[in-house]
Structures are given as C-alpha cells and as structure tokens.
Scaffold this motif. Sequence first.
Motif, PDB file in Angstrom:
ATOM      1  N   ALA A 233      72.104  -1.303  41.513  1.00 63.68           N
ATOM      2  CA  ALA A 233      71.138  -2.003  42.367  1.00 63.68           C
ATOM      3  C   ALA A 233      69.910  -1.156  42.704  1.00 63.68           C
ATOM      4  CB  ALA A 233      71.822  -2.444  43.656  1.00 63.68           C
ATOM      5  N   ALA A 234      69.990   0.152  42.537  1.00 61.47           N
ATOM      6  CA  ALA A 234      68.856   1.031  42.860  1.00 61.47           C
ATOM      7  C   ALA A 234      67.740   0.842  41.843  1.00 61.47           C
ATOM      8  CB  ALA A 234      69.324   2.487  42.873  1.00 61.47           C
ATOM      9  N   PRO A 235      66.501   0.984  42.217  1.00 57.67           N
ATOM     10  CA  PRO A 235      65.996   1.341  43.536  1.00 57.67           C
ATOM     11  C   PRO A 235      66.036   0.146  44.496  1.00 57.67           C
ATOM     12  CG  PRO A 235      64.155   0.965  42.076  1.00 57.67           C
ATOM     13  CD  PRO A 235      65.408   0.819  41.254  1.00 57.67           C
ATOM     14  N   PHE A 236      65.928   0.444  45.774  1.00 59.09           N
ATOM     15  CA  PHE A 236      66.015  -0.548  46.827  1.00 59.09           C
ATOM     16  C   PHE A 236      64.641  -0.788  47.434  1.00 59.09           C
ATOM     17  CE2 PHE A 236      69.984   1.841  46.573  1.00 59.09           C
ATOM     18  CZ  PHE A 236      70.867   0.810  46.313  1.00 59.09           C
ATOM     19  N   PRO A 237      64.498  -1.874  48.190  1.00 57.39           N
ATOM     20  CA  PRO A 237      63.233  -2.049  48.919  1.00 57.39           C
ATOM     21  C   PRO A 237      62.995  -0.852  49.835  1.00 57.39           C
ATOM     22  CG  PRO A 237      64.570  -4.057  49.013  1.00 57.39           C
ATOM     23  CD  PRO A 237      65.426  -2.985  48.404  1.00 57.39           C
ATOM     24  N   ARG A 238      61.744  -0.473  49.975  1.00 57.67           N
ATOM     25  CA  ARG A 238      61.420   0.683  50.822  1.00 57.67           C
ATOM     26  C   ARG A 238      61.710   0.365  52.287  1.00 57.67           C
ATOM     27  NH1 ARG A 238      55.389   1.821  49.255  1.00 57.67           N
ATOM     28  NH2 ARG A 238      55.469  -0.346  49.784  1.00 57.67           N
ATOM     29  N   PRO A 239      62.398   1.262  52.977  1.00 58.03           N
ATOM     30  CA  PRO A 239      62.645   1.034  54.410  1.00 58.03           C
ATOM     31  C   PRO A 239      61.367   1.256  55.217  1.00 58.03           C
ATOM     32  CG  PRO A 239      63.597   3.128  53.709  1.00 58.03           C
ATOM     33  CD  PRO A 239      63.050   2.469  52.483  1.00 58.03           C
ATOM     34  N   ALA A 240      61.286   0.585  56.351  1.00 56.48           N
ATOM     35  CA  ALA A 240      60.156   0.792  57.262  1.00 56.48           C
ATOM     36  C   ALA A 240      60.154   2.254  57.709  1.00 56.48           C
ATOM     37  CB  ALA A 240      60.282  -0.139  58.458  1.00 56.48           C
ATOM     38  N   PRO A 241      58.996   2.860  57.821  1.00 58.57           N
ATOM     39  CA  PRO A 241      58.915   4.287  58.175  1.00 58.57           C
ATOM     40  C   PRO A 241      59.654   4.653  59.468  1.00 58.57           C
ATOM     41  CG  PRO A 241      56.771   3.508  57.457  1.00 58.57           C
ATOM     42  CD  PRO A 241      57.670   2.302  57.548  1.00 58.57           C
ATOM     43  N   HIS A 242      59.658   3.762  60.450  1.00 58.43           N
ATOM     44  CA  HIS A 242      60.300   4.098  61.725  1.00 58.43           C
ATOM     45  C   HIS A 242      61.835   4.118  61.632  1.00 58.43           C
ATOM     46  CE1 HIS A 242      60.312  -0.324  61.955  1.00 58.43           C
ATOM     47  NE2 HIS A 242      61.383  -0.179  62.725  1.00 58.43           N
ATOM     48  N   LEU A 243      62.404   3.654  60.518  1.00 54.20           N
ATOM     49  CA  LEU A 243      63.854   3.687  60.329  1.00 54.20           C
ATOM     50  C   LEU A 243      64.327   5.011  59.724  1.00 54.20           C
ATOM     51  CD1 LEU A 243      64.474   0.097  58.875  1.00 54.20           C
ATOM     52  CD2 LEU A 243      64.696   0.867  61.257  1.00 54.20           C
ATOM     53  N   LEU A 244      63.402   5.798  59.233  1.00 51.65           N
ATOM     54  CA  LEU A 244      63.730   7.041  58.529  1.00 51.65           C
ATOM     55  C   LEU A 244      63.906   8.210  59.482  1.00 51.65           C
ATOM     56  CD1 LEU A 244      61.080   6.703  55.688  1.00 51.65           C
ATOM     57  CD2 LEU A 244      63.521   6.162  55.527  1.00 51.65           C
ATOM     58  N   ARG A 245      64.793   9.124  59.086  1.00 54.63           N
ATOM     59  CA  ARG A 245      64.939  10.416  59.757  1.00 54.63           C
ATOM     60  C   ARG A 245      64.744  11.474  58.684  1.00 54.63           C
ATOM     61  NH1 ARG A 245      69.770  11.016  63.784  1.00 54.63           N
ATOM     62  NH2 ARG A 245      68.202  12.141  64.964  1.00 54.63           N
ATOM     63  N   HIS A 246      63.731  12.301  58.875  1.00 62.25           N
ATOM     64  CA  HIS A 246      63.401  13.338  57.891  1.00 62.25           C
ATOM     65  C   HIS A 246      63.151  12.718  56.513  1.00 62.25           C
ATOM     66  CE1 HIS A 246      64.478  16.185  60.980  1.00 62.25           C
ATOM     67  NE2 HIS A 246      65.672  15.615  61.084  1.00 62.25           N
ATOM     68  N   GLY A 247      62.526  11.548  56.497  1.00 65.95           N
ATOM     69  CA  GLY A 247      62.156  10.896  55.246  1.00 65.95           C
ATOM     70  C   GLY A 247      63.289  10.179  54.531  1.00 65.95           C
ATOM     71  N   ARG A 248      64.437  10.030  55.202  1.00 64.55           N
ATOM     72  CA  ARG A 248      65.600   9.409  54.570  1.00 64.55           C
ATOM     73  C   ARG A 248      66.326   8.501  55.551  1.00 64.55           C
ATOM     74  NH1 ARG A 248      68.100  14.191  50.781  1.00 64.55           N
ATOM     75  NH2 ARG A 248      66.223  14.425  49.545  1.00 64.55           N
ATOM     76  N   LEU A 249      67.151   7.637  54.995  1.00 59.94           N
ATOM     77  CA  LEU A 249      67.976   6.745  55.797  1.00 59.94           C
ATOM     78  C   LEU A 249      69.401   6.780  55.257  1.00 59.94           C
ATOM     79  CD1 LEU A 249      68.218   4.515  57.990  1.00 59.94           C
ATOM     80  CD2 LEU A 249      67.658   2.875  56.198  1.00 59.94           C
ATOM     81  N   GLU A 250      70.355   7.082  56.128  1.00 59.25           N
ATOM     82  CA  GLU A 250      71.767   7.097  55.744  1.00 59.25           C
ATOM     83  C   GLU A 250      72.382   5.750  56.118  1.00 59.25           C
ATOM     84  OE1 GLU A 250      74.354  10.742  56.212  1.00 59.25           O
ATOM     85  OE2 GLU A 250      75.248   9.408  57.716  1.00 59.25           O
ATOM     86  N   VAL A 251      73.132   5.183  55.182  1.00 57.48           N
ATOM     87  CA  VAL A 251      73.719   3.858  55.366  1.00 57.48           C
ATOM     88  C   VAL A 251      75.212   3.924  55.062  1.00 57.48           C
ATOM     89  CG1 VAL A 251      73.650   1.445  54.607  1.00 57.48           C
ATOM     90  CG2 VAL A 251      71.546   2.802  54.595  1.00 57.48           C
ATOM     91  N   LEU A 252      76.003   3.206  55.851  1.00 54.05           N
ATOM     92  CA  LEU A 252      77.416   2.985  55.560  1.00 54.05           C
ATOM     93  C   LEU A 252      77.576   1.509  55.238  1.00 54.05           C
ATOM     94  CD1 LEU A 252      79.341   4.904  58.381  1.00 54.05           C
ATOM     95  CD2 LEU A 252      79.328   5.439  55.964  1.00 54.05           C
ATOM     96  N   GLU A 253      78.241   1.210  54.138  1.00 52.93           N
ATOM     97  CA  GLU A 253      78.518  -0.191  53.769  1.00 52.93           C
ATOM     98  C   GLU A 253      79.946  -0.283  53.276  1.00 52.93           C
ATOM     99  OE1 GLU A 253      78.626  -3.562  54.035  1.00 52.93           O
ATOM    100  OE2 GLU A 253      76.447  -3.452  53.820  1.00 52.93           O
ATOM    101  N   THR A 254      80.563  -1.425  53.553  1.00 46.81           N
ATOM    102  CA  THR A 254      81.958  -1.661  53.195  1.00 46.81           C
ATOM    103  C   THR A 254      82.048  -2.725  52.108  1.00 46.81           C
ATOM    104  OG1 THR A 254      82.590  -1.134  55.466  1.00 46.81           O
ATOM    105  CG2 THR A 254      84.217  -2.285  54.122  1.00 46.81           C
ATOM    106  N   TRP A 255      82.718  -2.375  51.008  1.00 48.98           N
ATOM    107  CA  TRP A 255      83.007  -3.300  49.923  1.00 48.98           C
ATOM    108  C   TRP A 255      84.405  -3.863  50.180  1.00 48.98           C
ATOM    109  CZ3 TRP A 255      79.048  -0.191  49.471  1.00 48.98           C
ATOM    110  CH2 TRP A 255      78.064  -0.396  48.490  1.00 48.98           C
ATOM    111  N   LEU A 256      84.528  -5.187  50.242  1.00 49.91           N
ATOM    112  CA  LEU A 256      85.813  -5.867  50.466  1.00 49.91           C
ATOM    113  C   LEU A 256      86.251  -6.484  49.147  1.00 49.91           C
ATOM    114  CD1 LEU A 256      84.692  -7.751  53.714  1.00 49.91           C
ATOM    115  CD2 LEU A 256      85.949  -5.577  53.582  1.00 49.91           C
ATOM    116  N   PHE A 257      87.337  -5.981  48.570  1.00 46.49           N
ATOM    117  CA  PHE A 257      87.784  -6.424  47.248  1.00 46.49           C
ATOM    118  C   PHE A 257      88.961  -7.390  47.338  1.00 46.49           C
ATOM    119  CE2 PHE A 257      85.515  -2.583  46.138  1.00 46.49           C
ATOM    120  CZ  PHE A 257      84.916  -2.908  44.928  1.00 46.49           C
ATOM    121  N   ASN A 258      88.826  -8.525  46.648  1.00 48.06           N
ATOM    122  CA  ASN A 258      89.932  -9.463  46.470  1.00 48.06           C
ATOM    123  C   ASN A 258      90.836  -8.946  45.362  1.00 48.06           C
ATOM    124  OD1 ASN A 258      89.451 -11.378  48.418  1.00 48.06           O
ATOM    125  ND2 ASN A 258      88.573 -12.891  47.032  1.00 48.06           N
ATOM    126  N   ASN A 259      91.957  -9.602  45.159  1.00 45.55           N
ATOM    127  CA  ASN A 259      92.920  -9.196  44.124  1.00 45.55           C
ATOM    128  C   ASN A 259      92.330  -9.200  42.720  1.00 45.55           C
ATOM    129  OD1 ASN A 259      94.943  -8.749  45.964  1.00 45.55           O
ATOM    130  ND2 ASN A 259      95.823 -10.782  45.753  1.00 45.55           N
TER     131      ASN A 259
END
Length: 164
Positions: free
Chosen positions: A122-148
């Motif tokens: 999926a990369a690259p991603f849409p650019r995040p708004a500048p105010h969401l960044l810390r030191h020019g980066r944004l850390e994200v946690l996401e959960t993938w839910l897998f079916n059988n």
Amino acid sequence: MNNRIVLLLAASALASCASHNAPENERAGVGSAATTAERREMVHAAPSSAATIDGYKRDLALHISQASSGKVYDGRPQALLRSVVVLKYVIDANGNLVRSEIHRSNRDRVTESTALATLKTAAPFPRPAPHLLRHGRLEVLETWLFNNDGRFQLRTIAQPQMDQ
C-alpha cells in the motif's frame, strides 16, 4: 448512514473518477504497470485532508484495504478470529513507509507475513498533515483481524465482531 454504506459510496465515487479520467488504453488494461505507478505517485503527492490522528488513521486503513482488496473480507469479523496481528509502523512527512514491525501477534507466520506485505504494498501513503508529525514522522499502530480463510479487515474500519 452506517459506515459500510459511506465506505462503499466513497469507493464507488473514487473508482468512477479514476476510470473516467484515465486514457482509453489504461481503462482497457493496456499499460497496467504504468497505471499503478501513476496512481501511487498521485497518492504520494496528495496530502491527507485528515486533521486528527484518528482521521488520518482511518484514511490509512481505507488506503491499505483498497490496495489489497482481494485479501479483505466484507461484513462483520467472525466471533473467533484465526489471528490478530498488530503492526507498528512509521510514516514520514512525504507518506513513505520508514519502518514496520510486528507489535503483537499469536505467532501465525502466514498472517504476520500477509499483514506486513499488505502494508508494504500500500505504500506510499497520503502525506500526513504537518501538525500530526513528531520529528518529521508519525508512528501508527493498526490491527489486522484475520478470518479462518486468511482474509482480513483492519480494526480501524471494521464492524464489531459477531457474537457467536
């Protein structure tokens, strides 16, 4: 309107715009590699309109799901999931994936690989708004839910799980 209908309407609108604006040879499937690269470049160049981290995380989840639509299931997640994989990943100011790692998992190597691969695809991603960044980066946690069957949904945009 429920979230699923809104999602379907948005995806439909985006698909019709892309198809309408694409040259005839691209709509016919000619030059599909160039089309994919051009679409990635357009996403890369476009900033996200999300003003909050939750809004941007939703944009990311939709982007990842659309990039891996064949591996995503519709409807509510089953009551007992095959696997839950939480990835921690970092995006820079330009929407580039800087790094990714498994944050939590039940050690199902197939689903871990799928989660990491769909993120990288999926990369690259849409650019995040500048105010969401810390030191020019944004850390994200996401959960993938897998079916059988090995298909997934992302928790950020998933419906509640089935009761049984």
